[in-house]
Design a protein around this motif. Structure first.
Motif, PDB file in Angstrom:
ATOM      1  N   LEU A 490       0.819  -1.209   0.000  1.00 42.80           N
ATOM      2  CA  LEU A 490       0.000   0.000   0.000  1.00 42.80           C
ATOM      3  C   LEU A 490       0.854   1.261   0.000  1.00 42.80           C
ATOM      4  O   LEU A 490       0.541   2.240  -0.704  1.00 42.80           O
ATOM      5  N   ASN A 491       1.924   1.248   0.803  1.00 45.14           N
ATOM      6  CA  ASN A 491       2.825   2.411   0.835  1.00 45.14           C
ATOM      7  C   ASN A 491       3.456   2.661  -0.529  1.00 45.14           C
ATOM      8  O   ASN A 491       3.593   3.814  -0.976  1.00 45.14           O
ATOM      9  N   LYS A 492       3.835   1.582  -1.181  1.00 40.83           N
ATOM     10  CA  LYS A 492       4.441   1.701  -2.508  1.00 40.83           C
ATOM     11  C   LYS A 492       3.437   2.277  -3.502  1.00 40.83           C
ATOM     12  O   LYS A 492       3.772   3.153  -4.322  1.00 40.83           O
ATOM     13  N   LEU A 493       2.184   1.784  -3.382  1.00 43.02           N
ATOM     14  CA  LEU A 493       1.126   2.267  -4.267  1.00 43.02           C
ATOM     15  C   LEU A 493       0.851   3.750  -4.040  1.00 43.02           C
ATOM     16  O   LEU A 493       0.676   4.532  -4.987  1.00 43.02           O
ATOM     17  N   ILE A 494       0.838   4.139  -2.761  1.00 46.57           N
ATOM     18  CA  ILE A 494       0.600   5.553  -2.416  1.00 46.57           C
ATOM     19  C   ILE A 494       1.706   6.436  -2.979  1.00 46.57           C
ATOM     20  O   ILE A 494       1.457   7.503  -3.559  1.00 46.57           O
ATOM     21  N   GLY A 499       3.573  10.376  -6.863  1.00 47.93           N
ATOM     22  CA  GLY A 499       4.483  10.779  -7.937  1.00 47.93           C
ATOM     23  C   GLY A 499       3.724  11.190  -9.186  1.00 47.93           C
ATOM     24  O   GLY A 499       4.067  12.187  -9.849  1.00 47.93           O
ATOM     25  N   LYS A 500       2.698  10.435  -9.494  1.00 42.87           N
ATOM     26  CA  LYS A 500       1.897  10.740 -10.672  1.00 42.87           C
ATOM     27  C   LYS A 500       1.174  12.082 -10.498  1.00 42.87           C
ATOM     28  O   LYS A 500       1.064  12.894 -11.443  1.00 42.87           O
ATOM     29  N   ILE A 501       0.661  12.315  -9.297  1.00 36.34           N
ATOM     30  CA  ILE A 501      -0.044  13.574  -9.016  1.00 36.34           C
ATOM     31  C   ILE A 501       0.896  14.757  -9.146  1.00 36.34           C
ATOM     32  O   ILE A 501       0.577  15.793  -9.744  1.00 36.34           O
ATOM     33  N   GLU A 502       2.121  14.622  -8.536  1.00 38.75           N
ATOM     34  CA  GLU A 502       3.114  15.695  -8.614  1.00 38.75           C
ATOM     35  C   GLU A 502       3.470  15.998 -10.076  1.00 38.75           C
ATOM     36  O   GLU A 502       3.584  17.163 -10.483  1.00 38.75           O
ATOM     37  N   LEU A 503       3.659  14.938 -10.854  1.00 39.24           N
ATOM     38  CA  LEU A 503       4.006  15.110 -12.261  1.00 39.24           C
ATOM     39  C   LEU A 503       2.879  15.812 -13.026  1.00 39.24           C
ATOM     40  O   LEU A 503       3.114  16.697 -13.855  1.00 39.24           O
ATOM     41  N   SER A 504       1.637  15.466 -12.660  1.00 34.78           N
ATOM     42  CA  SER A 504       0.476  16.062 -13.305  1.00 34.78           C
ATOM     43  C   SER A 504       0.397  17.554 -12.988  1.00 34.78           C
ATOM     44  O   SER A 504       0.102  18.382 -13.866  1.00 34.78           O
ATOM     45  N   ILE A 505       0.696  17.912 -11.737  1.00 36.43           N
ATOM     46  CA  ILE A 505       0.658  19.318 -11.306  1.00 36.43           C
ATOM     47  C   ILE A 505       1.712  20.117 -12.066  1.00 36.43           C
ATOM     48  O   ILE A 505       1.473  21.248 -12.518  1.00 36.43           O
TER      49      ILE A 505
END
Length: 510
Positions: A490-494, A499-505
Motif C-alpha cells: 500500500l505504501n508503494k502504491l501511495i 508521484g503521478k499527481i506531482e508530475l500532473s501538477i
C-alpha cells in the motif's frame, strides 16, 4: 528433612529475613553465593569440629586430630585451622573479614580435591561491606548451635534448601534457571519411587532432584547408599551450587559433571544406562546445537528439529534408561500436540513403541522462569499395563503462595501419585474419575491422532487443553508478516500515485 514442627519453619523464615536485610546494594543473583557459601562453610566446619573433638579425646589411644586420613575415613571434609568457623568468628568484626573468608575457601579446596573450583570466593569484593559480612557470620553461626553433628547437618541442609528456593523467588525468571519448584520435584520423585539404583539428571541445576530422591529413600526406611547419583550441568555457577547442595546432604557428587557444551554436544555419561531419569530441561530451547547432531545415535524415533530441543531431550532420556528403567520429566505442554518439523512423527513412534506410562497436566504459575503451560511425561521401558496410558489432569490443583506463584500441596501430590500407583497395580482402588483421570488404550490415542493432552481423555473441555503455544505463536507471526507485506504494498502504491499527481501538477503549471 521432615518438618516436625513450626519452630524450624519459623527459624528458616527468620534467617531469610535477617540475611535479606544485610543484602543492601547486592542483587539476589550475586548475594545467594555469599549466603549459601557461608552456610556450606558452617556445615563442614561443624562436621569437622565434632570429629576433631572426638579424636582429641582419644589421643591417649593413638588418635591424631590433625591426621587428614582420620577425616577421610569418616567421609568428613578436613578444615584447616584458618578456615574453621571459630577462627572466622574471631575475625568477624575486622575490616578484612572478606579476605579471611576468601582465604578460608581457598584453603578448604586445597585440602579437599573434590571441592576444587566449587566454593565461592566473593567475600572481599567492594560491594559487600565488612559490617554486613560480620553480621551474616554471626547470624549463620547461630544455626544449630551446640547440636550434634547429625542434627546440625540436617538443619543446615534444610536451611540451604529453603534459601535456594527463596533466592529463586527473589530472582524471578533468572531464578528458575537453577531451581525446579520443590513441589514439582516431590511429585516426580513420589511417582517414580527411586528406592534403589542409578538416578540420572542430565540438566541437574542445583541438584533438587537428587536431594529429594535421597529424602524419599530415607523416608521409606531405605539406605541412602542404595542409590547412586549421575548428573550434568552446563552452567558452571549452577554446578557449584549443586555440588555444595549435595555435599551438605552427604551425597556423593563425584559423577555430577560440568562442561560448557551441555548434554547434547558433550554427553558426560555416554555409556550410562540409568534406573531412573528425573529432569526439568529448558522449555523449547532453540540454541541446543541440533544442526551438529543430525545423525546422532540417540534419535531412534526420529531426528528432532534444529529449532526446538524438546524431542531431543525426550530421546536423550530414553537413550539413557536401562531396559527396566523409568523416566519422569517436565516439558512444555505444547510437546503433547505439536506437529512441527517432524515432532508429530517422533511422538507417534514413541507412542507406538508403548513407552509412555502416564501424562500429567500441571496447573499454571508453578514455574518461576516461564508462563508457558507445563506437563509431566512418564516413560517406562518395562510397563506393567501394556498398551495403556494413564492421563491425569491437575490443572485445577495447587494453591497460590503469592500473586504469581502456585505450589502443589502435600495432599495434591499424594492424590496424583496414589492415582498413578493404584493404576499401575491394576486393582480396585483405581477408578477413572471424570475431569481428573482416565486409563486409555493406545488405540484410543491413535484415534485422536496421537494427541497426548489429558483433557481430551478425562472429559474436560478441550479448547484450552489443546492450546499449542508454539503453533499459535507461529500463526500470529505469519499473520503479522502478511500485514507488513500488505502495508509495504500500500505504501508503494501511495508513493507511486503521489508521484503521478506531482508530475500532473508540474505539467499543468507548464
Amino acid at each position: 528433612m521432615a518438618k516436625n514442627n513450626n519452630k524450624e519453619e519459623k527459624l528458616e523464615q527468620q534467617l531469610w529475613k535477617a540475611a535479606d536485610k544485610l543484602r543492601k546494594n547486592i542483587d539476589a543473583a550475586e548475594y545467594k553465593h555469599v549466603v549459601l557459601g557461608l552456610i556450606f562453610l558452617k556445615y563442614i566446619s561443624d562436621s569437622f569440629e565434632e570429629l576433631h573433638a572426638k579424636l582429641t579425646s582419644e589421643i591417649a589411644n593413638g588418635a591424631d586430630p590433625e591426621d587428614r586420613d582420620e577425616y577421610k575415613a569418616e567421609n568428613v571434609f578436613f578444615v584447616p585451622e584458618q578456615a574453621r568457623w571459630s577462627y572466622l568468628l574471631s575475625k568477624a568484626k575486622t575490616p578484612e573479614i572478606g579476605k579471611y573468608v576468601d582465604n578460608a575457601m581457598d584453603a578448604i579446596e586445597k585440602e579437599n580435591p573434590s571441592l576444587k573450583g566449587v566454593l565461592p570466593k566473593v567475600y572481599a569484593r567492594g560491594n559487600l561491606d565488612s559490617t554486613s559480612l560480620g553480621g551474616l557470620l554471626d547470624l549463620i553461626g547461630n544455626i544449630a548451635l551446640g547440636q550434634a553433628k547429625e542434627r546440625s547437618a540436617d538443619i543446615l541442609g534444610h536451611v540451604f534448601e529453603y534459601f535456594l528456593g527463596e533466592f529463586a523467588l527473589a530472582e524471578g525468571k533468572k531464578g528458575g534457571q537453577f531451581y525446579t519448584p520443590k513441589s514439582v520435584v516431590e511429585l516426580l520423585v513420589e511417582m517414580l519411587e527411586p528406592y534403589k539404583g542409578r538416578v540420572f539428571d542430565p540438566c541437574c541445576g542445583s541438584g533438587g532432584m537428587f536431594v529429594q530422591s535421597e529424602k524419599f529413600v530415607l523416608a521409606h526406611q531405605g539406605q541412602i547408599n542404595d542409590i547412586s547419583i549421575y548428573g550434568q550441568e552446563s552452567n558452571q555457577t549452577t554446578w557449584r551450587l549443586c555440588k555444595m547442595n549435595l555435599a551438605i546432604r552427604g551425597i556423593d557428587s563425584s559423577q555430577v559433571k560440568w562442561n560448557s557444551e551441555g548434554s547434547f554436544l558433550n554427553d558426560a555419561h555416554k555409556d550410562l544406562k540409568a534406573d531412573f531419569v528425573i529432569a526439568n530441561p529448558p522449555f523449547n530451547d532453540s540454541d541446543w546445537g541440533g544442526n551438529l547432531l543430525r545423525n546422532d545415535v540417540r534419535w531412534k524415533y526420529g531426528v528432532p528439529p534444529v529449532g526446538n530441543a524438546n524431542y531431543a531431550w525426550i530421546q536423550h532420556f530414553i537413550y539413557h534408561i536401562k531396559p527396566t528403567g523409568k523416566a519422569g520429566f517436565v516439558l512444555a505442554k505444547g510437546s503433547l500436540t505439536t506437529k512441527t518439523s517432524g515432532e508429530y512423527e517422533i511422538r507417534k513412534n514413541i507412542i507406538e513403541a508403548d513407552l509412555i506410562d502416564c501424562i500429567v497436566n500441571l496447573p499454571a504459575k508453578l514455574f518461576l522462569n516461564t508462563q508457558i503451560p507445563a506437563c509431566l511425561w512418564f516413560i517406562n521401558r518395562n510397563k506393567k499395563r501394556k498398551g495403556q496410558v494413564l492421563f491425569i489432569d491437575a490443572r485445577d490443583m495447587g494453591q497460590l503462595i503469592n500473586r504469581k506463584t502456585r505450589i502443589l500441596t502435600r495432599d495434591d501430590i499424594r492424590k496424583i501419585a496414589d492415582t498413578y500407583h493404584n493404576w499401575q497395580k491394576d486393582n480396585d482402588e483405581y477408578q477413572d474419575v471424570a475431569g481428573f483421570c482416565k486409563s486409555t488404550t493406545l488405540d484410543e490415542v491413535k484415534a485422536l491422532d496421537y494427541v497426548l493432552t489429558p483433557g481430551r481423555y478425562v472429559g474436560l473441555p478441550d479448547e484450552e487443553d489443546d492450546f499449542d503455544f508454539e503453533e499459535r505463536f507461529n500463526k500470529l507471526k505469519a499473520e503479522f508478516l502478511d500485514q507488513l507485506k500488505e502495508e509495504e504494498r500500500l505504501n508503494k502504491l501511495i508513493l507511486e500515485n503521489l508521484g503521478k499527481i506531482e508530475l500532473s501538477i508540474i505539467e499543468e503549471k507548464e
